[in-house]
Scaffold this active site. Structure first.
Site, PDB file in Angstrom:
ATOM      1  N   ASP A  43      -8.670  -0.227   6.515  1.00 38.57           N
ATOM      2  CA  ASP A  43      -8.663  -1.430   7.359  1.00 38.57           C
ATOM      3  C   ASP A  43      -7.319  -1.570   8.066  1.00 38.57           C
ATOM      4  O   ASP A  43      -7.171  -2.360   8.972  1.00 38.57           O
ATOM      5  CB  ASP A  43      -8.847  -2.668   6.497  1.00 38.57           C
ATOM      6  CG  ASP A  43      -7.593  -2.936   5.699  1.00 38.57           C
ATOM      7  OD1 ASP A  43      -7.322  -2.153   4.778  1.00 38.57           O
ATOM      8  OD2 ASP A  43      -6.853  -3.879   6.034  1.00 38.57           O
TER       9      ASP A  43
ATOM     10  N   LYS B 201       0.784  -1.236   0.000  1.00 35.68           N
ATOM     11  CA  LYS B 201       0.000   0.000   0.000  1.00 35.68           C
ATOM     12  C   LYS B 201       0.818   1.289   0.000  1.00 35.68           C
ATOM     13  O   LYS B 201       0.373   2.319  -0.496  1.00 35.68           O
ATOM     14  CB  LYS B 201      -0.929  -0.013   1.217  1.00 35.68           C
ATOM     15  CG  LYS B 201      -2.151  -0.870   1.001  1.00 35.68           C
ATOM     16  CD  LYS B 201      -3.305  -0.008   0.607  1.00 35.68           C
ATOM     17  CE  LYS B 201      -4.318  -0.754  -0.201  1.00 35.68           C
ATOM     18  NZ  LYS B 201      -5.450   0.094  -0.583  1.00 35.68           N
TER      19      LYS B 201
HETATM   20  C1  LIG Z   1      -3.419  -6.386   1.397  1.00 34.75           C
HETATM   21  C2  LIG Z   1      -4.361  -5.748   0.459  1.00 34.75           C
HETATM   22  N1  LIG Z   1      -4.555  -6.313  -0.729  1.00 34.75           N
HETATM   23  C3  LIG Z   1      -5.395  -5.766  -1.631  1.00 34.75           C
HETATM   24  C4  LIG Z   1      -6.090  -4.614  -1.349  1.00 34.75           C
HETATM   25  C5  LIG Z   1      -7.069  -4.097  -2.367  1.00 34.75           C
HETATM   26  O1  LIG Z   1      -6.805  -2.829  -2.864  1.00 34.75           O
HETATM   27  P1  LIG Z   1      -8.000  -1.958  -3.413  1.00 34.75           P
HETATM   28  O2  LIG Z   1      -8.853  -1.541  -2.248  1.00 34.75           O
HETATM   29  O3  LIG Z   1      -7.355  -0.839  -4.108  1.00 34.75           O
HETATM   30  O4  LIG Z   1      -8.797  -2.820  -4.333  1.00 34.75           O
HETATM   31  C6  LIG Z   1      -5.914  -3.987  -0.113  1.00 34.75           C
HETATM   32  C7  LIG Z   1      -6.617  -2.746   0.225  1.00 34.75           C
HETATM   33  O5  LIG Z   1      -6.570  -2.259   1.334  1.00 34.75           O
HETATM   34  C8  LIG Z   1      -5.024  -4.584   0.818  1.00 34.75           C
HETATM   35  O6  LIG Z   1      -4.828  -4.030   2.033  1.00 34.75           O
END
Ligand SMILES: Cc1ncc(COP(=O)(O)O)c(C=O)c1O
Length: 408
Positions: A124, A77
């Site tokens: 989150d 992120k």
């Molecule tokens: C570990 C992880 N993978 C994937 C995502 C998905 O990203 P997006 O919300 O841009 O679809 C998030 C989003 O917080 C994440 O924390």
């Protein structure tokens, strides 16, 4: 046991014939990567080959891009938050991002020009940690609102970067609205990883920031003798990650664009449902969005990501929690000779799904529709490591969310 469901995209476009990809062109992605390179923590994350898993599943190759190594923060992120904050501050200074480095932004004279800035986000955990980290690097402040049910360890990790963070009693989408309202009241800057009408610049920069990992992955695939993947599985919450990565890959590879598969939790499957509705518009999922995959618990698609995934993805899968749990276990206990990848709930769902598509007789039609066979090169992104160590142990050691083996 609940089922894996999917919808195929009957109206998939070729690059250039659908949503505009210019904001995630190779040039834009390289600009983001150049900025990331100015951080002392920057290193490409490993692209892990799993040859024995590939053989077992009947495809040519499987690679996992392991984002648990990103900037020491255990998730991808920070690529988005750091770049968006860099672009925002460059704009405030009237300069181009190519002239900006984190060191310069933190220097006393530049900080005096900028004044004290508070960045605010709803998350989150992973995005909040990233915003808190990026703000701390630059000597600025961060306020983070987390949805109800968030893991206290993730809260502690955000606070460790000096942010004012709290767990609210709201779901993710309502926490985003709270962040926006508080920013208006206090003059803070929203750094949100999703867009809404009138709020597009920062989410666009976040998506461009995510493209850095795809630039790296293409280079690393080439080192392994692969010009690109034939299949790219991307997990989606609001779809900024999947939209940024898919958009860049479609733009960079053009006619050689892989089959792009979007993967979501069944409790927050807004892309699956939007594709199922078939009217070209995004549809929201509401309620508690109560899923093991905390990072994917988002009910409202990012409209910018939606347009890209609507046009360029070939299928949308809605997965129960046990699919993510299986993925974590498969990566934690690899076949002999394959390296281990520590992958968290939101990171591992694509691996769990790949194993089911190739291993479950019930999903043979999906395998055929996607054209997955012995010639396929599959790219997965493990977007996080064990960001909740307790959940990781519950799943990997204690068998939480079991799946059922239905192949010989
Ligand atoms: C570990 C992880 N993978 C994937 C995502 C998905 O990203 P997006 O919300 O841009 O679809 C998030 C989003 O917080 C994440 O924390």
């Amino acid at each position: 046991m609940s089922e894996i469901r999917y919808v195929l995209n009957a109206d998939r476009r070729r690059p250039g014939e659908g949503a505009d990809l210019s904001f995630v062109s190779r040039e834009e992605a390289e600009r983001a990567r150049a900025y990331h390179r100015t951080f002392p923590e920057y290193r490409p994350t490993p692209l892990v080959p799993l040859p024995n898993l590939a053989r077992d599943l009947g495809v040519s190759r499987v690679f996992v891009k392991d984002e648990s190594h990103r900037f020491g923060l255990n998730a991808f992120k920070v690529l988005g938050a750091s770049y968006a904050i860099g672009r925002y501050l460059a704009w405030r200074l009237g300069e181009d991002i190519s002239e900006i480095t984190p060191g310069r932004l933190a220097a006393p004279d530049v900080r005096e020009r900028l004044g004290e800035i508070t960045f605010v986000a709803a998350t989150d955990g992973n995005h909040g940690r990233a915003v808190a980290w990026a703000a701390q690097q630059l000597g600025q402040k961060a306020v983070i609102y987390m949805p109800k049910g968030s893991d206290p360890i993730r809260l502690a990790n955000i606070r460790a970067h000096g942010a004012d963070a709290s767990i609210t009693d709201l779901n993710y989408d309502d926490a985003v609205r709270l962040a926006d309202r508080m920013a208006r009241e206090h003059g803070w800057v929203v750094v949100q990883d999703t867009a809404w009408p009138g709020y597009e610049d920062i989410p666009t920069w976040i998506m461009q920031g995510y493209a850095t990992l795809a630039v790296e992955a293409l280079e690393q695939l080439r080192e392994h003798g692969a010009e690109g993947p034939t299949h790219l599985f991307l997990q989606a919450g609001v779809g900024s990650f999947a939209g940024g990565v898919a958009g860049f890959i479609a733009s960079a590879l053009g006619e050689r664009m892989p089959a792009i598969v979007i993967v979501e939790p069944d409790r927050a499957d807004c892309f699956y449902r939007s594709a199922e509705a078939g009217d070209g518009r995004p549809h929201a999922v509401t309620g508690d969005l109560n899923t093991l995959m905390a990072g994917l618990a988002c009910g409202e698609p990012n409209p910018i990501g939606w347009e890209i995934l609507r046009d360029y993805a070939c299928a949308y899968f809605s997965c129960p929690d046990w699919v993510a749990a299986n993925g974590m276990r498969i990566l934690a206990a690899p076949l002999q000779g394959d390296p281990r990848v520590v992958s968290g709930e939101s990171g591992a769902v694509t691996c769990g799904l790949l194993e089911r598509i190739l291993g479950s007789p019930g999903l043979a039609d999906a395998r055929d529709a996607l054209g997955l066979d012995e010639g396929s090169t599959v790219l997965l992104v493990s977007t996080e490591g064990d960001t909740s160590p307790r959940t990781y142990r519950e799943v990997v050691w204690y068998g939480r969310c079991p799946g059922a083996l239905d192949r010989p």
